[in-house]
Write a protein that holds these residues in place. Sequence first.
Motif, PDB file in Angstrom:
ATOM      1  N   ASP A  78       0.834  -1.198   0.000  1.00  0.00           N
ATOM      2  CA  ASP A  78       0.000   0.000   0.000  1.00  0.00           C
ATOM      3  C   ASP A  78       0.870   1.249   0.000  1.00  0.00           C
ATOM      4  OD1 ASP A  78      -2.111  -1.759   0.217  1.00  0.00           O
ATOM      5  OD2 ASP A  78      -2.401  -1.433   2.368  1.00  0.00           O
ATOM      6  N   GLN A  80      -0.058   3.940   1.320  1.00  0.00           N
ATOM      7  CA  GLN A  80      -0.288   4.543   2.618  1.00  0.00           C
ATOM      8  C   GLN A  80       0.026   3.534   3.717  1.00  0.00           C
ATOM      9  OE1 GLN A  80      -2.584   4.313   0.194  1.00  0.00           O
ATOM     10  NE2 GLN A  80      -2.429   6.384  -0.625  1.00  0.00           N
ATOM     11  N   PRO A  84      -4.624   0.567   5.186  1.00  0.00           N
ATOM     12  CA  PRO A  84      -5.842   1.314   4.845  1.00  0.00           C
ATOM     13  C   PRO A  84      -6.958   0.492   4.210  1.00  0.00           C
ATOM     14  CG  PRO A  84      -4.119   1.767   3.252  1.00  0.00           C
ATOM     15  CD  PRO A  84      -3.485   0.925   4.318  1.00  0.00           C
ATOM     16  N   GLY A  85      -6.750  -0.794   3.918  1.00  0.00           N
ATOM     17  CA  GLY A  85      -7.839  -1.620   3.408  1.00  0.00           C
ATOM     18  C   GLY A  85      -7.606  -2.128   1.993  1.00  0.00           C
ATOM     19  N   LEU A  87      -8.982  -1.614  -0.921  1.00  0.00           N
ATOM     20  CA  LEU A  87      -8.945  -0.701  -2.060  1.00  0.00           C
ATOM     21  C   LEU A  87      -7.519  -0.224  -2.315  1.00  0.00           C
ATOM     22  CD1 LEU A  87     -10.192   0.953  -4.291  1.00  0.00           C
ATOM     23  CD2 LEU A  87     -10.913   2.650  -2.580  1.00  0.00           C
ATOM     24  N   ALA A  88      -6.763   0.022  -1.252  1.00  0.00           N
ATOM     25  CA  ALA A  88      -5.372   0.443  -1.417  1.00  0.00           C
ATOM     26  C   ALA A  88      -4.551  -0.649  -2.096  1.00  0.00           C
ATOM     27  CB  ALA A  88      -4.762   0.797  -0.062  1.00  0.00           C
ATOM     28  N   TRP A 158     -10.420   7.326  -4.429  1.00  0.00           N
ATOM     29  CA  TRP A 158      -9.584   7.304  -3.229  1.00  0.00           C
ATOM     30  C   TRP A 158      -9.244   8.728  -2.791  1.00  0.00           C
ATOM     31  CZ3 TRP A 158      -7.654   3.575   0.044  1.00  0.00           C
ATOM     32  CH2 TRP A 158      -6.648   4.005   0.927  1.00  0.00           C
ATOM     33  N   GLY A 161     -11.738  10.462  -0.837  1.00  0.00           N
ATOM     34  CA  GLY A 161     -12.043   9.940   0.489  1.00  0.00           C
ATOM     35  C   GLY A 161     -12.693   8.573   0.535  1.00  0.00           C
ATOM     36  N   GLU A 162     -12.938   7.950  -0.628  1.00  0.00           N
ATOM     37  CA  GLU A 162     -13.550   6.615  -0.627  1.00  0.00           C
ATOM     38  C   GLU A 162     -12.538   5.581  -0.152  1.00  0.00           C
ATOM     39  OE1 GLU A 162     -15.860   4.292  -0.133  1.00  0.00           O
ATOM     40  OE2 GLU A 162     -17.013   5.410  -1.669  1.00  0.00           O
ATOM     41  N   ARG A 163     -12.975   4.692   0.729  1.00  0.00           N
ATOM     42  CA  ARG A 163     -12.104   3.630   1.212  1.00  0.00           C
ATOM     43  C   ARG A 163     -12.712   2.247   1.019  1.00  0.00           C
ATOM     44  NH1 ARG A 163      -9.388   7.245   0.588  1.00  0.00           N
ATOM     45  NH2 ARG A 163      -7.889   8.258   1.987  1.00  0.00           N
ATOM     46  N   SER A 164     -13.953   2.192   0.546  1.00  0.00           N
ATOM     47  CA  SER A 164     -14.631   0.913   0.317  1.00  0.00           C
ATOM     48  C   SER A 164     -14.413   0.458  -1.119  1.00  0.00           C
ATOM     49  CB  SER A 164     -16.126   1.044   0.599  1.00  0.00           C
ATOM     50  OG  SER A 164     -16.845  -0.062   0.077  1.00  0.00           O
TER      51      SER A 164
END
Length: 204
Positions: A78, A80, A84-85, A87-88, A158, A161-164
């Motif tokens: 990632d 980040q 972060p999940g 999606l990253a 992303w 602000g989308e993280r899903s």
Amino acid sequence: MTPTRPAIATPLPCSILLLAGGRGLRMGGRDKGLVPWRGRPLIAHVHDVVRPLSDDLIISCNRNAEQYRPYADQLVADAQQDFPGPLAGVLAGLAQARHPWLLVLACDAPCIDGALIEALWQARSAGEQPVMVQQDGQWQPMFSLLPTRLLGDLRQAWDQGERSLLRALRVQGLTPLHCAADDPRLSNFNSPELLSETPPGSPA
């Protein structure tokens, strides 16, 4: 119940991303892909199925890179920190994929088979929309096939602000691959309790 079949041996013109970059909170913080099941790491079982299907096998991992390296052509992490999940991880995989399509799978789903992967591939539409398993009406983002052209759109989501992963893909117009609620190939071993169980219909 959908029967399992051996992995197909014909390579597909797509890259494959195995997501192994999570915190593993329900595993007590252990790196899920390296947790043993039937005497081998979970990632090894998934690798056995997907290795014959692509010449571009990518693993997204945020730790233990040297242990994952033998199972992949490429490793990504990632951009980040702080896990972060998924999606990253998908963004990192899309950026490195060598083919126009990227198959996304989880490292803790060792009962997948080649027939499921082939079905995802065959479900592609002429409009090149992403394909995702829909199990008993519920979307399963960890079983997806994505056109790599989505990298820009997902990066924009992303940055906004989308993280899903699911929400980011749903706006792209998902094509469903319908699977039964009791399909053993979709079993997700993300807790110690599940590791001790054998999903009905899974190979012994």
